[in-house]
Each structure stands twice: as C-alpha cells, then as structure tokens.
Motif scaffolding. Sequence first.
Motif, PDB file in Angstrom:
ATOM      1  N   ARG A   1      34.716  21.161 -27.666  1.00  0.00           N
ATOM      2  CA  ARG A   1      33.545  20.446 -27.176  1.00  0.00           C
ATOM      3  C   ARG A   1      33.015  21.159 -25.936  1.00  0.00           C
ATOM      4  NH1 ARG A   1      36.538  16.068 -29.342  1.00  0.00           N
ATOM      5  NH2 ARG A   1      35.237  14.498 -30.408  1.00  0.00           N
TER       6      ARG A   1
ATOM      7  N   ASP B   1      28.123  18.835 -25.661  1.00  0.00           N
ATOM      8  CA  ASP B   1      28.687  17.606 -26.213  1.00  0.00           C
ATOM      9  C   ASP B   1      28.928  16.568 -25.129  1.00  0.00           C
ATOM     10  OD1 ASP B   1      29.137  18.624 -29.025  1.00  0.00           O
ATOM     11  OD2 ASP B   1      30.337  20.066 -27.878  1.00  0.00           O
ATOM     12  N   VAL B   2      29.267  17.048 -23.944  1.00  0.00           N
ATOM     13  CA  VAL B   2      29.470  16.203 -22.777  1.00  0.00           C
ATOM     14  C   VAL B   2      28.612  16.758 -21.654  1.00  0.00           C
ATOM     15  CG1 VAL B   2      31.132  15.326 -21.076  1.00  0.00           C
ATOM     16  CG2 VAL B   2      31.852  15.690 -23.457  1.00  0.00           C
TER      17      VAL B   2
ATOM     18  N   ARG C   1      20.569  13.552 -23.968  1.00  0.00           N
ATOM     19  CA  ARG C   1      21.045  12.245 -24.433  1.00  0.00           C
ATOM     20  C   ARG C   1      20.962  12.133 -25.946  1.00  0.00           C
ATOM     21  NH1 ARG C   1      20.892   6.868 -22.456  1.00  0.00           N
ATOM     22  NH2 ARG C   1      21.866   5.544 -24.032  1.00  0.00           N
TER      23      ARG C   1
ATOM     24  N   HIS D   1      21.662  14.316 -28.246  1.00  0.00           N
ATOM     25  CA  HIS D   1      22.682  14.996 -29.050  1.00  0.00           C
ATOM     26  C   HIS D   1      24.078  14.971 -28.435  1.00  0.00           C
ATOM     27  CE1 HIS D   1      22.372  18.351 -26.229  1.00  0.00           C
ATOM     28  NE2 HIS D   1      21.071  18.363 -26.404  1.00  0.00           N
ATOM     29  N   ALA D   2      24.209  14.662 -27.147  1.00  0.00           N
ATOM     30  CA  ALA D   2      25.524  14.652 -26.507  1.00  0.00           C
ATOM     31  C   ALA D   2      26.319  13.419 -26.928  1.00  0.00           C
ATOM     32  CB  ALA D   2      25.368  14.676 -24.985  1.00  0.00           C
ATOM     33  N   GLU D   3      27.633  13.585 -27.016  1.00  0.00           N
ATOM     34  CA  GLU D   3      28.493  12.429 -27.271  1.00  0.00           C
ATOM     35  C   GLU D   3      28.473  11.468 -26.092  1.00  0.00           C
ATOM     36  OE1 GLU D   3      32.416  12.981 -29.184  1.00  0.00           O
ATOM     37  OE2 GLU D   3      31.945  15.123 -29.100  1.00  0.00           O
ATOM     38  N   VAL D   4      28.439  12.022 -24.895  1.00  0.00           N
ATOM     39  CA  VAL D   4      28.417  11.193 -23.699  1.00  0.00           C
ATOM     40  C   VAL D   4      27.701  11.939 -22.583  1.00  0.00           C
ATOM     41  CG1 VAL D   4      30.735  11.984 -23.023  1.00  0.00           C
ATOM     42  CG2 VAL D   4      29.807   9.900 -22.015  1.00  0.00           C
TER      43      VAL D   4
ATOM     44  N   GLY E   1      30.737   4.636 -23.976  1.00  0.00           N
ATOM     45  CA  GLY E   1      30.734   5.491 -25.158  1.00  0.00           C
ATOM     46  C   GLY E   1      29.684   6.567 -25.066  1.00  0.00           C
ATOM     47  N   ASP E   2      28.410   6.168 -24.986  1.00  0.00           N
ATOM     48  CA  ASP E   2      27.339   7.144 -24.897  1.00  0.00           C
ATOM     49  C   ASP E   2      26.984   7.499 -23.460  1.00  0.00           C
ATOM     50  OD1 ASP E   2      26.401   4.547 -24.496  1.00  0.00           O
ATOM     51  OD2 ASP E   2      24.416   4.963 -25.323  1.00  0.00           O
TER      52      ASP E   2
ATOM     53  N   ARG F   1      40.017  10.334 -24.148  1.00  0.00           N
ATOM     54  CA  ARG F   1      39.131   9.830 -25.204  1.00  0.00           C
ATOM     55  C   ARG F   1      38.799  10.894 -26.238  1.00  0.00           C
ATOM     56  NH1 ARG F   1      32.828   8.140 -24.016  1.00  0.00           N
ATOM     57  NH2 ARG F   1      32.073   8.915 -26.022  1.00  0.00           N
ATOM     58  N   LEU F   2      38.566  12.120 -25.801  1.00  0.00           N
ATOM     59  CA  LEU F   2      38.071  13.164 -26.691  1.00  0.00           C
ATOM     60  C   LEU F   2      39.158  14.064 -27.257  1.00  0.00           C
ATOM     61  CD1 LEU F   2      34.943  14.190 -24.575  1.00  0.00           C
ATOM     62  CD2 LEU F   2      34.983  12.713 -26.603  1.00  0.00           C
TER      63      LEU F   2
END
Length: 224
Positions: free
Chosen positions: A9, A81-82, A107, A109-112, A163-164, A184-185
């Motif tokens: 990531r 991703d982050v 925002r 496309h990122a996981e968080v 989460g997001d 978490r990841l």
Amino acid sequence: MTSPAAPARRVGLVLFDDVEVLDACGPFEVFSVANRVAVRDGRPAPFEVVLIATGDGPGARARGGLRLGADHRLADAPACDVVLVPGGVVDAAAADRELLTWLARARGHAEVVASVCTGAFVLAAAGLLDEREVTTHWEDVADLRARWPHLRVVEGVRYVDHGDVATSAGISAALDLALHLVARLAGRDLAVATARQMDYAWRDEPVAGGPVGGRAAGEPQPVA
C-alpha cells in the motif's frame, strides 16, 4: 501453489512549511519500521512510503528549522492508498487551493485519508470531515469547533478512525494512529512487533464513534 503477495500500500505523507516534526516523521518511522520488521520475518514489505511536498520547493522546512526532503510535489504525486496530513502551523496549508483540491481528489480512491493534530483543520477546509466524530490537539479543540460548528469534535482519545477518514490528537498521537493503521491494514501482530521494535508503549485504544480495530471503551492496554 503459493498465492502472490499483495502489493504494498502506498502511504503519502504531506509536507508543508512549519509542519510539526513528529507529526510527519513519527508516522514515517512507524511505516518504515513495520516494513523492516515484516521483511526480517520473511514477509513482503506491506507499505511504500512517499513524501509529498506542497509549493514549488524540493521539500519543506519544519517547525524548529528541520529541513525535510520530498519524493514528489503535488503536481506529480502518485495515487496513494493512505494519505496522511500532519499538523503544525497549518494556516497556509488550509488555504492552499492546490492542496485542498488534491486531497478532495485523493478521497475518491484512497482507503483512508488521515490527519494528525491540527492537520484536521486542513481536512475540514478540504470538505473531507462531516458530522462524525473527529479529534485534534487538545489546545485546538475549541478553535476547531468554532470554525466548523457542524463537526463533532471529541477530546480524550488518541485517534478516531471511521474507516475512510481518521484523525488523531496532538503530536505523539501520530505514533498511535500510525500503529493502529498498521494493525488495520497489515495485521495487529505486525503492529505489536513494530511497537516493540520502536521500544514504544503503544496503547491500542478504543476509537470513538464506531471503532475500527478498537476494543470496548475504557479498556486501553499497554502493549508489552
């Protein structure tokens, strides 16, 4: 047949002038140590950390004068991703239209997308925070509430993860949030091993407003 390893990531740490040193360098240390620990244990590195500078320079001058280099500027930054926005003196960052537009796009496309300390003001200016709980440095709680009355600003927690979007309290809380994101990841075992390697008494604390990886409220426990 062995399954192929999941791709690392990409973690993008945003740098700007007057950024707080530990806000930025603390998470960098956590993710880079997590990579070292994983590789030492025969696992692929789970993270690729990139430093992304605002403005036209090659990096940023942090509070106290420390110069930090960057891998990219916003204009050529890769998708992450982050995304993590540290705090510090954020007046200019929170008014930087290029940065705010980049964060809004990230925002999607990122996981968080996460903030440390007063980085929450930047996320709020970008329109990324809503009525869910957020947090910031204890000294700036009243100001955050005054500027964005719709936000539910909570105190007494190290971080809040929905989460997001995630936010953390001040400065050293960057370590707790980053270790939580490792857990978490990439697995709690790696987060615990990373904290031990860093000789840091990480407290995997509960998360306000719908925990992601947290325990029941009131049960923080130091990691041995």
